[in-house]
Scaffold this active site. Structure first.
Site, PDB file in Angstrom:
ATOM      1  N   GLU A  78       0.825  -1.205   0.000  1.00 37.01           N
ATOM      2  CA  GLU A  78       0.000   0.000   0.000  1.00 37.01           C
ATOM      3  C   GLU A  78       0.862   1.260   0.000  1.00 37.01           C
ATOM      4  O   GLU A  78       0.611   2.208  -0.754  1.00 37.01           O
ATOM      5  CB  GLU A  78      -0.930  -0.024   1.214  1.00 37.01           C
ATOM      6  N   HIS A  81       2.678   2.012  -3.266  1.00 33.76           N
ATOM      7  CA  HIS A  81       1.731   2.640  -4.204  1.00 33.76           C
ATOM      8  C   HIS A  81       1.580   4.123  -3.896  1.00 33.76           C
ATOM      9  O   HIS A  81       1.571   4.968  -4.807  1.00 33.76           O
ATOM     10  CB  HIS A  81       0.391   1.916  -4.096  1.00 33.76           C
ATOM     11  N   HIS A 143     -11.438   5.963  -8.520  1.00 32.06           N
ATOM     12  CA  HIS A 143      -9.993   6.038  -8.339  1.00 32.06           C
ATOM     13  C   HIS A 143      -9.261   5.412  -9.534  1.00 32.06           C
ATOM     14  O   HIS A 143      -8.284   5.973 -10.047  1.00 32.06           O
ATOM     15  CB  HIS A 143      -9.614   5.307  -7.051  1.00 32.06           C
ATOM     16  N   HIS A 265     -20.006  -6.702 -17.837  1.00 34.35           N
ATOM     17  CA  HIS A 265     -18.604  -6.467 -18.208  1.00 34.35           C
ATOM     18  C   HIS A 265     -18.227  -7.265 -19.449  1.00 34.35           C
ATOM     19  O   HIS A 265     -17.521  -6.762 -20.330  1.00 34.35           O
ATOM     20  CB  HIS A 265     -17.706  -6.846 -17.039  1.00 34.35           C
ATOM     21  N   HIS A 326      -4.360  -7.911 -16.328  1.00 37.47           N
ATOM     22  CA  HIS A 326      -5.576  -7.467 -17.011  1.00 37.47           C
ATOM     23  C   HIS A 326      -5.705  -5.944 -16.931  1.00 37.47           C
ATOM     24  O   HIS A 326      -6.078  -5.288 -17.909  1.00 37.47           O
ATOM     25  CB  HIS A 326      -6.786  -8.142 -16.368  1.00 37.47           C
TER      26      HIS A 326
END
Length: 347
Positions: A78, A81, A143, A265, A326
């Site tokens: 975390e 990032h 986000h 999706h 992905h």
């Protein structure tokens, strides 16, 4: 003129560095989310009140367990990032400052640079809310969308900075091949824009699928739970806002709602594939668009790669590395599609 060339080189370098860093931030963010590390540091901007996980771990109470005990791996993922995102903000501040300083040379649109800065600031705020509102799906999806928007804007900036050595982006070099083909160019441009629009919607759907943990709702392909059209609760699947006081890690929606999200999706993937493939194939078939062929092939290559990753992800049981890939594939496809838009907008 030499001063202008120097400013252009610096702007292009900063834009390319920013695009590369933004790509890394997007992929890191996906890895954090998919490895259940989104709440690895439950506060913001620090980690358990400290600037680094090391300090947080050192300051943890001896024998602490559960929510009181930091998970070292999740905390470091975390915070890595966050460090990368913070560096990106500083880089975009530098780009904006250079655009303002060179506004008389008109190398970059000042409103564009200011919009880029505003976008990354909103992205930072969404990053904070992702943690403080405990992975609220709408915030997590926004986000991701703003992260890819920041990436796309930096890439567009890199493609747009004037340079005689910037290949097909240098519009003067392409001008001769564009004479007499304005109608074809306009059609290609509109198709490319349509493809980017379809891709943007699909990216948002992908974020909604991920943030609601709906990927595993259809563990088979091309069917879903053994049926071509299984029961899905589309009414509850797209309720955008839920309570901000609930921990959404792992997802809260029932299976039928997650199935509906996953099916949507997949349908979005079909539409986006058709739109992008049409834009690329049309470009390849027009003589007046020879300068854009490489980018059309890039779109087809990135599209094929992304489809292979998506199908393999389902067939292999959603391994972390493929799920992260992905998101990376979606980012690459966005870059290729924007490059095609840029090439087909040449005059």
């Amino acid at each position: 003129m030499p001063a202008n060339n120097s400013l252009a080189r610096w702007m292009r370098r900063l834009a390319l560095a920013g695009a590369l860093l933004a790509f890394a931030v997007v992929v890191l963010g996906a890895h954090v989310r998919l490895s259940a590390a989104g709440l690895g540091c439950p506060d913001w901007p620090g980690c358990y009140g400290h600037l680094t996980p090391r300090a947080a771990l050192a300051g943890a109470a001896p024998g602490a367990v559960g929510a009181a005990a930091p998970d070292a791996g999740k905390a470091w993922r975390e915070m890595t990032h966050r460090y990368a995102a913070g560096t990106l903000v500083l880089l975009i501040v530098a780009i904006t400052a250079l655009a303002l300083a060179a506004r008389r040379q008109r190398l970059v649109s000042v409103p564009f640079a200011l919009t880029l800065l505003a976008t990354v600031i909103v992205q930072a705020i969404l990053g904070m809310l992702t943690v403080t509102w405990q992975l609220q799906p709408l915030i997590v999806t926004a986000h991701l969308v703003f992260g890819l928007t920041t990436l796309g804007m930096l890439w567009w900036l890199a493609l747009s900075v004037p340079s005689s050595s910037w290949g097909a982006t240098s519009l003067g070099g392409a001008g001769r091949s564009l004479l007499g083909g304005a109608a074809y160019i306009a059609s290609a441009h509109h198709l490319a824009l349509l493809g980017v629009g379809a891709l943007a919607l699909q990216i948002a759907l992908g974020g909604w699928t991920s943030s609601n943990y709906a990927a595993i709702a259809c563990p088979d392909f091309p069917t879903c739970q053994g049926a071509w059209w299984p029961h899905g609760d589309f009414r509850d699947a797209f309720v955008l806002w839920h309570s901000a006081n609930v921990d959404y890690e792992g997802g809260l929606l029932p299976t039928a709602a997650r199935v509906a999200i996953h099916l949507t999706h997949r349908l979005g993937a079909v539409i986006a594939t058709a739109a992008l493939a049409l834009a690329a194939v049309y470009t390849l078939r027009q003589r007046g668009l020879s300068h854009a062929r490489l980018r059309a092939w890039a779109v087809l290559g990135a599209l094929t790669l992304q489809l292979l990753i998506g199908v393999s992800m389902v067939l292999e049981g959603f391994p972390l590395w493929l799920a992260t890939a992905h998101t990376a594939g979606a980012a690459l496809l966005l870059l290729a599609a924007l490059a095609l838009v840029r090439a087909s907008s040449a005059r």
